[in-house]
Design a protein around this motif. Structure first.
Motif: not given
Length: 246
Positions: A196-213
């Motif tokens: 259950f979440m508030d009507p004004s709430s949101a989920v923000h996301l971003a994808v990432y890649l981590k390596n030696e570069e």
């Protein structure tokens, strides 16, 4: 010459009266533990508690009472009427289940960004990109595409429920590629959302890649991938907000 005690100065009859008074006072100090008539003929050694078992006396250890329908207890009419005034428990449970089901059908997360396209171009440009998203009633599932020559890669999604006051990183797991001509690799991730979440709430996301570069991001060109929690009309049938079915 003085007498050793005052008793020597008293006459014999008065001295005997004093002795009787003292004896009476001693007897009046406490009541006997048992009435005298119960102790007549009983010595002190016999005044003890004794335990006898029913089976040693030829008695049954338990008794069973059988009731007939005529012997059923009669409940007053006032008690019965008050009991009937309360709703049945199964009706309350059904109402709660229906209310919970209705909230699941009407309240949901929806994507606030267009469907990702041109995955091959974006992955070659950014090294990592969000390829697809699927929203269910309890979680958000997505697929990430990466393009790199490194073998030791960490791929995942960073998300927040409070506008980046805090965040969580969830690592993605590799999946099999489509075919020999496929460019890059694919990873799957899952973000579990609160029930259950508030009507004004949101989920923000971003994808990432981590390596030696280095560290590479796909955050929707700086806007983040946002899923907002909204309330839908209850009459509308539930339609998945996913871009692609899994």
């Amino acid at each position: 010459f003085k007498p050793e005690s005052e008793d020597e100065q008293l006459p014999k009859n008065r001295q005997s009266d004093k002795d009787l008074n003292l004896k009476d006072r001693r007897r009046a100090q406490s009541l006997p533990a048992y009435p005298a008539e119960l102790l007549d003929g009983v010595s002190g050694s016999e005044v003890r508690k004794r335990v006898k078992f029913a089976d040693s006396m030829g008695l049954n250890l338990a008794s069973v009472k059988h009731f007939s329908s005529l012997e059923e207890p009669k409940i007053p009419s006032k008690v019965l009427s008050r009991h009937k005034s309360f709703p049945p428990q199964h009706d309350l449970l059904n109402d709660l289940c229906q209310s919970f089901k209705t909230s699941l059908d009407t309240d949901r997360l929806v994507c606030c960004f267009p469907e990702p396209r041109d995955s091959e171009r974006r992955v070659q440009q950014l090294r990592v990109c969000l390829e697809r998203v699927t929203i269910t009633q309890f979680d958000v599932r997505g697929q990430i595409r990466v393009f790199t020559g490194c073998t030791d890669n960490e791929v995942g999604v960073r998300y927040t429920f409070n506008d980046w006051l805090s965040h969580v990183d969830s690592q993605a797991l590799p999946v099999a590629a489509d075919g020999p001509g496929f460019v890059g690799e694919r990873f799957d991730f899952t973000v579990y959302t609160p029930p259950f979440m508030d009507p004004s709430s949101a989920v923000h996301l971003a994808v990432y890649l981590k390596n030696e570069e280095g560290v590479f991001w796909d955050n929707n060109e700086g806007q983040n991938y946002t899923l907002r929690y909204i309330c839908m009309p209850s009459s509308a049938p539930f339609v998945s907000a996913a871009f692609h079915a899994t």
